[in-house]
Motif scaffolding. Sequence first.
Motif, PDB file in Angstrom:
ATOM      1  N   ILE A 154      12.654  16.740  -1.578  1.00 42.37           N
ATOM      2  CA  ILE A 154      12.220  16.678  -0.325  1.00 42.37           C
ATOM      3  C   ILE A 154      10.685  16.798   0.310  1.00 42.37           C
ATOM      4  N   LYS A 155      10.072  17.740  -0.398  1.00 41.49           N
ATOM      5  CA  LYS A 155       8.625  17.740  -0.254  1.00 41.49           C
ATOM      6  C   LYS A 155       7.803  16.617  -0.433  1.00 41.49           C
ATOM      7  N   LEU A 156       8.263  16.171  -1.801  1.00 40.97           N
ATOM      8  CA  LEU A 156       7.637  14.905  -2.304  1.00 40.97           C
ATOM      9  C   LEU A 156       7.721  13.840  -1.447  1.00 40.97           C
ATOM     10  N   ILE A 157       9.011  13.568  -0.901  1.00 43.09           N
ATOM     11  CA  ILE A 157       9.299  12.446  -0.076  1.00 43.09           C
ATOM     12  C   ILE A 157       8.329  12.692   1.211  1.00 43.09           C
ATOM     13  N   HIS A 158       8.218  13.781   1.783  1.00 44.85           N
ATOM     14  CA  HIS A 158       7.418  13.966   2.930  1.00 44.85           C
ATOM     15  C   HIS A 158       5.993  13.494   2.692  1.00 44.85           C
ATOM     16  N   GLU A 159       5.450  13.879   1.414  1.00 41.17           N
ATOM     17  CA  GLU A 159       3.951  13.486   0.967  1.00 41.17           C
ATOM     18  C   GLU A 159       4.047  12.069   0.751  1.00 41.17           C
ATOM     19  N   LEU A 160       4.904  11.550   0.240  1.00 40.95           N
ATOM     20  CA  LEU A 160       4.940   9.973   0.049  1.00 40.95           C
ATOM     21  C   LEU A 160       4.915   9.121   1.272  1.00 40.95           C
ATOM     22  N   ASP A 161       5.693   9.731   2.326  1.00 40.47           N
ATOM     23  CA  ASP A 161       5.606   9.169   3.641  1.00 40.47           C
ATOM     24  C   ASP A 161       4.278   9.013   4.200  1.00 40.47           C
ATOM     25  N   THR A 162       3.682  10.019   4.190  1.00 36.61           N
ATOM     26  CA  THR A 162       2.104  10.129   4.853  1.00 36.61           C
ATOM     27  C   THR A 162       1.233   9.300   3.896  1.00 36.61           C
ATOM     28  N   GLU A 163       1.475   9.106   2.767  1.00 34.83           N
ATOM     29  CA  GLU A 163       0.579   8.379   1.865  1.00 34.83           C
ATOM     30  C   GLU A 163       0.947   6.878   2.183  1.00 34.83           C
ATOM     31  N   ILE A 164       2.082   6.515   2.256  1.00 36.15           N
ATOM     32  CA  ILE A 164       2.594   5.059   2.597  1.00 36.15           C
ATOM     33  C   ILE A 164       2.158   4.569   4.002  1.00 36.15           C
ATOM     34  N   GLU A 165       2.139   5.730   5.054  1.00 34.10           N
ATOM     35  CA  GLU A 165       1.801   5.410   6.298  1.00 34.10           C
ATOM     36  C   GLU A 165       0.183   5.025   6.131  1.00 34.10           C
ATOM     37  N   GLU A 166      -0.498   5.861   5.444  1.00 31.84           N
ATOM     38  CA  GLU A 166      -2.001   5.658   5.332  1.00 31.84           C
ATOM     39  C   GLU A 166      -2.366   4.326   4.579  1.00 31.84           C
ATOM     40  N   ILE A 167      -1.637   3.866   3.437  1.00 31.81           N
ATOM     41  CA  ILE A 167      -1.781   2.454   3.014  1.00 31.81           C
ATOM     42  C   ILE A 167      -1.530   1.436   3.813  1.00 31.81           C
ATOM     43  N   GLU A 168      -0.424   1.730   4.851  1.00 30.30           N
ATOM     44  CA  GLU A 168       0.009   0.642   6.025  1.00 30.30           C
ATOM     45  C   GLU A 168      -1.253   0.478   6.980  1.00 30.30           C
ATOM     46  N   ASN A 169      -1.859   1.358   7.069  1.00 30.20           N
ATOM     47  CA  ASN A 169      -2.822   1.437   8.124  1.00 30.20           C
ATOM     48  C   ASN A 169      -3.909   0.587   7.668  1.00 30.20           C
ATOM     49  N   GLU A 170      -4.515   0.698   6.502  1.00 34.40           N
ATOM     50  CA  GLU A 170      -5.494   0.076   5.802  1.00 34.40           C
ATOM     51  C   GLU A 170      -5.064  -1.508   5.583  1.00 34.40           C
ATOM     52  N   ILE A 171      -3.644  -1.499   5.367  1.00 34.11           N
ATOM     53  CA  ILE A 171      -3.272  -3.107   5.182  1.00 34.11           C
ATOM     54  C   ILE A 171      -3.332  -3.639   6.862  1.00 34.11           C
ATOM     55  N   ARG A 172      -3.005  -3.046   7.508  1.00 33.10           N
ATOM     56  CA  ARG A 172      -3.007  -3.514   8.986  1.00 33.10           C
ATOM     57  C   ARG A 172      -4.462  -3.892   9.516  1.00 33.10           C
ATOM     58  N   THR A 173      -5.377  -3.107   9.059  1.00 32.96           N
ATOM     59  CA  THR A 173      -6.895  -3.372   9.321  1.00 32.96           C
ATOM     60  C   THR A 173      -7.227  -4.779   8.813  1.00 32.96           C
ATOM     61  N   ILE A 174      -6.806  -5.111   7.422  1.00 36.02           N
ATOM     62  CA  ILE A 174      -7.426  -6.217   6.990  1.00 36.02           C
ATOM     63  C   ILE A 174      -6.546  -7.375   7.612  1.00 36.02           C
ATOM     64  N   LYS A 195       4.593   2.941  -4.464  1.00 35.75           N
ATOM     65  CA  LYS A 195       4.791   4.104  -3.537  1.00 35.75           C
ATOM     66  C   LYS A 195       6.184   4.159  -3.053  1.00 35.75           C
ATOM     67  N   VAL A 196       6.799   3.056  -2.555  1.00 35.02           N
ATOM     68  CA  VAL A 196       8.050   2.810  -1.887  1.00 35.02           C
ATOM     69  C   VAL A 196       8.920   2.951  -3.080  1.00 35.02           C
ATOM     70  N   ASN A 197       8.880   2.488  -4.085  1.00 34.82           N
ATOM     71  CA  ASN A 197       9.730   2.602  -5.185  1.00 34.82           C
ATOM     72  C   ASN A 197      10.032   3.927  -5.841  1.00 34.82           C
ATOM     73  N   GLU A 198       8.965   4.597  -5.795  1.00 37.10           N
ATOM     74  CA  GLU A 198       8.769   6.177  -6.383  1.00 37.10           C
ATOM     75  C   GLU A 198       9.635   6.946  -5.094  1.00 37.10           C
ATOM     76  N   ARG A 199       9.294   6.656  -3.817  1.00 36.33           N
ATOM     77  CA  ARG A 199      10.079   7.334  -3.047  1.00 36.33           C
ATOM     78  C   ARG A 199      11.573   7.133  -2.930  1.00 36.33           C
ATOM     79  N   ALA A 200      11.910   5.849  -3.229  1.00 37.01           N
ATOM     80  CA  ALA A 200      13.461   5.380  -3.371  1.00 37.01           C
ATOM     81  C   ALA A 200      14.001   6.286  -4.497  1.00 37.01           C
ATOM     82  N   LYS A 201      13.483   6.337  -5.489  1.00 36.24           N
ATOM     83  CA  LYS A 201      13.986   7.188  -6.666  1.00 36.24           C
ATOM     84  C   LYS A 201      14.074   8.739  -6.118  1.00 36.24           C
ATOM     85  N   LEU A 202      13.247   9.281  -5.510  1.00 30.71           N
ATOM     86  CA  LEU A 202      13.489  10.670  -4.812  1.00 30.71           C
ATOM     87  C   LEU A 202      14.639  10.848  -4.021  1.00 30.71           C
ATOM     88  N   LYS A 203      14.774   9.638  -3.116  1.00 30.79           N
ATOM     89  CA  LYS A 203      15.985   9.623  -2.293  1.00 30.79           C
ATOM     90  C   LYS A 203      17.187   9.821  -3.050  1.00 30.79           C
TER      91      LYS A 203
END
Length: 354
Positions: free
Chosen positions: A204-224, A106-114
């Motif tokens: 830009i809209k897709l970048i905002h969506e990816l930001d939300t998805e990455i934050e959600e993934i990181e919350n799951e990682i932090r739980t583990i 997801k981070v790589n996908e966001r980097a390509k959009l940037k």
Amino acid sequence: MLKTSTTTLSLIQMAKYYLSPLPSLTIVKVLKPCFKESNPYQTILLNPLHTNLYRKSLSLRKTKTDKVDSCTIATMIMSDMNLKSYSYTSYHNEELKSLTRYRFDKVNERAKLKTSVSRLVCILFPELEKLIPTLHITSIYALLSEFPSASAVASANLTRLTNLISKSSKGRYGKDTAVIFREAARSSIGSHMPAKSLELKHNIKLIHELDTEIEEIENEIRTIMDEIHSPILTIPGISYRINTMILAEIGDFSRFDSPDKILAYAGMSPSTYQSGQLDNCYSHMEKRGSRYLRYALYNATKYVCHWDESFGTYLAKKRAKGKHYNVALSHAVKKLVRTIYAMEKSGQPYTSAS
């Protein structure tokens, strides 16, 4: 893991057939649909590259069937290959590995959009990039979402432009900045291309969506990770995210007899080729194994060499011998892996040697 179209049951039945001369061995599970603690079979994880090359070494014919695969696995087990059981820790580490790899993609996908956003701004409003520290901040994204070209900014109402910039930047930028943007837009050499403007808004809209998805993934990682108290974070320069990726990719450290095997698993060990008087003078990195672990170790070492004096001195010492930076850094990676391996085995925090 081997991937095949047959069911787990049929593969186990074939394995029973070929393992019948070995009554002391339990059945080896070669698929991974689900791992259970109550599984009556001993489970062993096999590297698909290893089994594929081993199968090819048994015959000159290009034959690939389920029966041949089962025979190959049985032959590998009968030969003394020091195979290890698939542990309970390894199974529960799969979820963490899945999350870290998903975040990586997801981070790589966001980097390509940037990168695409930067390209489009150079076409539509090239002067903007010189007026700000970076394009990829909230206030600029808000500006480009509303006014996605120099002509749109030039014709914008000053009050509307000021309010938009002030609100999105939380008061950091105000009317003066809005005036600068509008004056630059009026004298801009940017193209007026509605199709490119639409593409910019969508990116830009897709970048905002990816930001939300990455934050959600990181919350799951932090739980583990909250349940794992790893001493690796005590090493200066290793961030929470890099530490998570290293632990996820290595998994159970008891699977590896030495740090060199972790390097080989990451594909960072030097390749060897020797035949008669021919000897490779410039051995290259193998780059087999986990590319995610290779990425994590390489980037972690760069930061550790910057923040830790002993690692920085070690890297400078290798560079002083005339080694290329990447070669010297690969030596520092070996040092870091040895350190991580010792820390995980002992459970002790990092202590600098300097």
